[in-house]
Design a protein around this motif. Structure first.
Motif, PDB file in Angstrom:
ATOM      1  N   ILE A 103       0.841  -1.210   0.000  1.00  0.00           N
ATOM      2  CA  ILE A 103       0.000   0.000   0.000  1.00  0.00           C
ATOM      3  C   ILE A 103       0.871   1.254   0.000  1.00  0.00           C
ATOM      4  O   ILE A 103       0.586   2.233  -0.714  1.00  0.00           O
ATOM      5  N   LEU A 104       1.946   1.233   0.788  1.00  0.00           N
ATOM      6  CA  LEU A 104       2.796   2.415   0.927  1.00  0.00           C
ATOM      7  C   LEU A 104       3.544   2.750  -0.361  1.00  0.00           C
ATOM      8  O   LEU A 104       4.007   3.884  -0.526  1.00  0.00           O
ATOM      9  N   GLU A 105       3.666   1.786  -1.267  1.00  0.00           N
ATOM     10  CA  GLU A 105       4.355   2.077  -2.530  1.00  0.00           C
ATOM     11  C   GLU A 105       3.625   3.136  -3.341  1.00  0.00           C
ATOM     12  O   GLU A 105       4.238   3.928  -4.054  1.00  0.00           O
ATOM     13  N   GLY A 106       2.296   3.178  -3.221  1.00  0.00           N
ATOM     14  CA  GLY A 106       1.531   4.184  -3.965  1.00  0.00           C
ATOM     15  C   GLY A 106       0.953   5.267  -3.086  1.00  0.00           C
ATOM     16  O   GLY A 106       0.171   6.108  -3.545  1.00  0.00           O
ATOM     17  N   TYR A 107       1.327   5.283  -1.803  1.00  0.00           N
ATOM     18  CA  TYR A 107       0.792   6.276  -0.875  1.00  0.00           C
ATOM     19  C   TYR A 107       1.680   7.509  -0.913  1.00  0.00           C
ATOM     20  O   TYR A 107       2.897   7.410  -0.783  1.00  0.00           O
ATOM     21  N   PRO A 108       1.100   8.700  -1.059  1.00  0.00           N
ATOM     22  CA  PRO A 108       1.916   9.919  -1.233  1.00  0.00           C
ATOM     23  C   PRO A 108       2.555  10.431   0.051  1.00  0.00           C
ATOM     24  O   PRO A 108       3.469  11.245   0.011  1.00  0.00           O
ATOM     25  N   LYS A 109       2.087   9.973   1.197  1.00  0.00           N
ATOM     26  CA  LYS A 109       2.620  10.488   2.462  1.00  0.00           C
ATOM     27  C   LYS A 109       3.552   9.456   3.090  1.00  0.00           C
ATOM     28  O   LYS A 109       3.812   8.401   2.534  1.00  0.00           O
ATOM     29  N   SER A 110       4.028   9.798   4.297  1.00  0.00           N
ATOM     30  CA  SER A 110       4.978   8.921   4.982  1.00  0.00           C
ATOM     31  C   SER A 110       4.253   7.740   5.623  1.00  0.00           C
ATOM     32  O   SER A 110       3.026   7.740   5.776  1.00  0.00           O
ATOM     33  N   LYS A 111       5.034   6.765   5.995  1.00  0.00           N
ATOM     34  CA  LYS A 111       4.501   5.577   6.653  1.00  0.00           C
ATOM     35  C   LYS A 111       3.839   5.946   7.979  1.00  0.00           C
ATOM     36  O   LYS A 111       2.771   5.436   8.325  1.00  0.00           O
ATOM     37  N   LYS A 112       4.472   6.851   8.719  1.00  0.00           N
ATOM     38  CA  LYS A 112       3.929   7.268  10.007  1.00  0.00           C
ATOM     39  C   LYS A 112       2.575   7.935   9.835  1.00  0.00           C
ATOM     40  O   LYS A 112       1.631   7.681  10.600  1.00  0.00           O
ATOM     41  N   GLN A 113       2.462   8.817   8.841  1.00  0.00           N
ATOM     42  CA  GLN A 113       1.188   9.506   8.590  1.00  0.00           C
ATOM     43  C   GLN A 113       0.095   8.520   8.185  1.00  0.00           C
ATOM     44  O   GLN A 113      -1.056   8.646   8.594  1.00  0.00           O
ATOM     45  N   PHE A 114       0.475   7.519   7.390  1.00  0.00           N
ATOM     46  CA  PHE A 114      -0.500   6.509   6.972  1.00  0.00           C
ATOM     47  C   PHE A 114      -1.019   5.735   8.175  1.00  0.00           C
ATOM     48  O   PHE A 114      -2.224   5.503   8.316  1.00  0.00           O
ATOM     49  N   PHE A 115      -0.091   5.323   9.074  1.00  0.00           N
ATOM     50  CA  PHE A 115      -0.509   4.576  10.254  1.00  0.00           C
ATOM     51  C   PHE A 115      -1.441   5.408  11.126  1.00  0.00           C
ATOM     52  O   PHE A 115      -2.394   4.894  11.708  1.00  0.00           O
ATOM     53  N   GLU A 116      -1.148   6.723  11.240  1.00  0.00           N
ATOM     54  CA  GLU A 116      -1.989   7.594  12.062  1.00  0.00           C
ATOM     55  C   GLU A 116      -3.374   7.759  11.453  1.00  0.00           C
ATOM     56  O   GLU A 116      -4.377   7.757  12.171  1.00  0.00           O
TER      57      GLU A 116
END
Length: 220
Positions: A189-202
């Motif tokens: 999922i994070l490969e196409g996510y524009p933000k950081s891993k931390k922001q995604f988890f939040e």
């Protein structure tokens, strides 16, 4: 009013005492040393000792040497009787015996020093008594704890322990499998996510083991 005398060996008596003493001892002395050694036994005054030594030296009956401001006095070796071969052998024997005695005393001193060192590093009797009392208290406490364990009715049987161990291994294995699956999915999922891993988890509300200081048990 008559002048007081310096003692029973004043004057010529002092010279005779000092001459005999220097010849018998046959070693050098300062006036102060001679006075200190003879004053108690012969009642010599220091002035009498100094005067007698100077007179004996002037008469050539003893020898005198100056070391700075101090003078030493010793018997004239030429006036002493020559030692015979038998005397010399006797002295050699005494030297050997005394040397052996000195070695024995030195060995004894070393042994006593070693014993003293051991004693100084050991506990004193009061310290040892306190240590014994503390050990007795610990022993009583451990005995009571052992009795409580023995009298307990909730002992875990070997079968129950084996069952718990099998279940732990199964659950840990499943934990690792699910964590690996979740990690692979999140990385995809994070490969196409524009933000950081931390922001995604939040944003998604994901909590990790590390957030709760949880560590997966090592595989057995």
């Amino acid at each position: 009013m008559s002048k007081g005398r310096e003692g029973p060996a004043a004057g010529g008596g002092a010279a005779a005492v000092l001459l005999q003493y220097l010849r018998e001892q046959n070693r050098p002395y300062s006036a102060q040393d001679a006075f200190g050694n003879l004053q108690r036994e012969h009642g010599l005054g220091k002035a009498a000792v100094v005067k007698a030594l100077e007179q004996l030296a002037q008469q050539g009956r003893i020898r005198e040497k100056a070391y700075g401001k101090q003078k030493i006095y010793f018997a004239d070796q030429e006036q002493l009787p020559a030692a015979s071969d038998a005397d010399l052998r006797g002295l050699d024997g005494e030297i050997t015996a005394l040397s052996s005695k000195v070695q024995g005393l030195q060995q004894s001193c070393r042994q006593m020093e070693a014993e003293l060192k051991d004693l100084n590093s050991s506990m004193t009797t009061p310290e040892m008594a306190r240590e014994i009392e503390e050990l007795r208290k610990d022993c009583t406490s451990y005995t009571e704890k052992l009795e409580r364990i023995k009298s307990a009715t909730n002992h875990v049987t070997p079968e129950e322990k084996e069952k718990v161990c099998r279940e732990q291994k199964l659950y840990c294995k499943e934990w690792r499998r699910r964590k690996r699956m979740a990690t692979e999915l999140l990385e995809a999922i994070l490969e196409g996510y524009p933000k950081s891993k931390k922001q995604f988890f939040e944003e998604v509300g994901i909590e990790t083991d590390e957030d709760h200081n949880v560590t997966l048990p090592a595989a057995v």
